[in-house]
Design an enzyme around this catalytic site. Structure first.
Site, mmCIF file in Angstrom:
data_model
loop_
_atom_site.group_PDB
_atom_site.id
_atom_site.type_symbol
_atom_site.label_atom_id
_atom_site.label_comp_id
_atom_site.label_asym_id
_atom_site.label_seq_id
_atom_site.Cartn_x
_atom_site.Cartn_y
_atom_site.Cartn_z
ATOM 1 N N ASP A 55 0.835 -0.984 -0.005
ATOM 2 C CA ASP A 55 0.107 0.329 0.231
ATOM 3 C C ASP A 55 1.064 1.395 -0.035
ATOM 4 O O ASP A 55 0.368 2.337 -0.994
ATOM 5 C CB ASP A 55 -0.462 -0.268 1.293
ATOM 6 C CG ASP A 55 -2.103 1.464 1.444
ATOM 7 O OD1 ASP A 55 -2.568 1.271 0.760
ATOM 8 O OD2 ASP A 55 -1.537 2.035 2.140
ATOM 9 N N LYS A 69 1.894 4.220 -3.302
ATOM 10 C CA LYS A 69 2.136 5.737 -2.980
ATOM 11 C C LYS A 69 2.673 6.170 -2.962
ATOM 12 O O LYS A 69 2.934 7.546 -3.729
ATOM 13 C CB LYS A 69 1.795 6.147 -1.817
ATOM 14 C CG LYS A 69 0.377 5.409 -0.651
ATOM 15 C CD LYS A 69 0.214 5.462 0.301
ATOM 16 C CE LYS A 69 -1.261 4.825 1.645
ATOM 17 N NZ LYS A 69 -1.199 5.190 2.753
#
Length: 387
Positions: free
Chosen positions: A238, A242
């Site tokens: 995750d 980003k």
């Protein structure tokens, strides 16, 4: 003249989608007097069906006493889709575009992606941008992080039609500011930060010493601070997404494989574990490891953080992330709870440009989506300011 903003929420029954519906119903009303641009929800969808009405969807008359009734709102949306929703046909999500065109609203709708979908959502994003005049706001990282660089550039070329601030730090200014740095040609030299609210929360709770790792992880899941399967946070991917989004905003043609990822825990030994509950139970074997790690950190005066780093030298970029023991006077060491923080070092901001905000939670993410909607208003006007 009042200008209404029409939105279609995809993933309306999820935590973020239903909270977004809740906030729009509660706050985006012209009678409140704050602005003259009410947001009108004309469509909602989950993975199976959708409901569309040009007149706008309202499930209840809300007031301040129902501000925290997120679960109630989620149930009402699910009930609405169950009773009045139409199953998706063979064209899948593109059926939503057909509905908009059929009702003469092409160019007047903003589709909101509050899902965690992959390829199907990417194809829909591309269809909206390439074949219609409508816009998109997304909290879903996958279409911009796991697609090709060509797709990324296609989606984001028109800054006014594609909003993605909520893909990083739950809607804080990271994405917007990074794009501004690029558009103003301020050369970024490095970025360091804690980009995961869930992992930051776990680090803070471990430092407090009141609970063991497996207990903290379970509580974070129950409080909605992790993904439905916390392994999606613990594997570091995750955060890696980003970093890819940030690098792509700076025009680096990178992909997820370019990030050097050290996961929060070694997940390979849990490959045979299927359910989330079994995984939570299995992580009890990590409790001793983290207890020893924190004891050692305290003895050395260090703080435990999960840190992402980007280093840029000329046309080369390096991205990495993993657990680090930081000096207590480090800016990242001061973070508590689900707070995120990044520091950007550039040719102009040599001492660091800092952004700090909550990095997890449906409420702040939904608010980030609403902030992304504001620049897309055709005629944004304030109402009467009041005290």
């Amino acid at each position: 003249m009042m200008s209404t903003q029409n939105v279609f929420i995809i993933g309306a029954t999820g935590n973020v989608g239903s909270e977004l519906f809740h906030q729009i119903e509660l706050f985006d009303k012209p009678e409140l007097g704050k602005h003259q641009n009410p947001t009108r929800i004309i469509g909602i969808a989950d993975s199976q069906s959708y409901f569309f009405t040009e007149a706008g969807i309202h499930v209840a008359n809300l007031d301040s006493t129902t501000l925290n009734s997120h679960d109630w709102m989620c149930k009402r949306i699910k009930g609405l889709l169950m009773c009045q929703g139409k199953p998706f046909g063979n064209s899948g999500l593109e059926e939503l575009l057909h509905q908009v065109r059929f009702n003469g609203l092409d160019g007047e709708v903003i589709f909101i992606d509050a899902t965690t979908g992959g390829q199907e959502l990417l194809e829909f994003h591309k269809a909206v941008i390439k074949t219609s005049a409508n816009s998109i706001v997304t909290a879903n990282k996958n279409p911009v992080a796991l697609s090709t660089m060509d797709d990324f550039q296609t989606l984001t070329a028109d800054r006014h039609r594609y909003g993605m601030r909520s893909t990083i730090m739950a809607g804080a200014d990271t994405v917007v500011d990074i794009m501004d740095f690029y558009d103003t040609s301020d050369h970024i030299e490095s970025i360091e930060g804690c980009f995961s609210g869930s992992l930051g929360y776990i680090c803070s709770m471990l430092e407090d010493g009141d609970a063991v790792f497996s207990q903290i992880l379970r509580e974070a899941l129950e409080d909605g601070l992790t993904e439905p399967d916390p392994r999606d946070d613990l594997n570091g991917l995750d955060v890696a997404r980003k970093l890819v989004i940030i690098a792509r905003c700076l025009n680096f043609p990178v992909c997820i494989e370019d990030v050097s990822v050290n996961s929060f825990i070694d997940l390979e030994k849990y490959e045979s574990v299927r359910s989330v509950e079994e995984f939570l139970e299995a992580t009890k074997q990590e409790d001793e490891y983290f207890a020893n790690l924190l004891t050692s950190a305290r003895n050395d005066g260090k703080k435990l953080r999960y840190v992402g780093r980007i280093k840029i030298e000329e046309k080369n970029i390096k991205m990495s992330l993993g657990l680090e023991l930081l000096d207590p006077d480090s800016s990242l060491a001061t973070l508590r709870g689900a707070k995120n923080k990044i520091t950007i070092f550039s040719a102009i901001h040599r001492n660091g440009y800092m952004i700090e905000a909550d990095g997890a939670g449906a409420e702040v993410t939904a608010n980030g989506i609403r902030r992304d909607l504001l620049p897309m208003l055709q005629h944004r006007r304030c109402g009467m300011y009041s005290i």
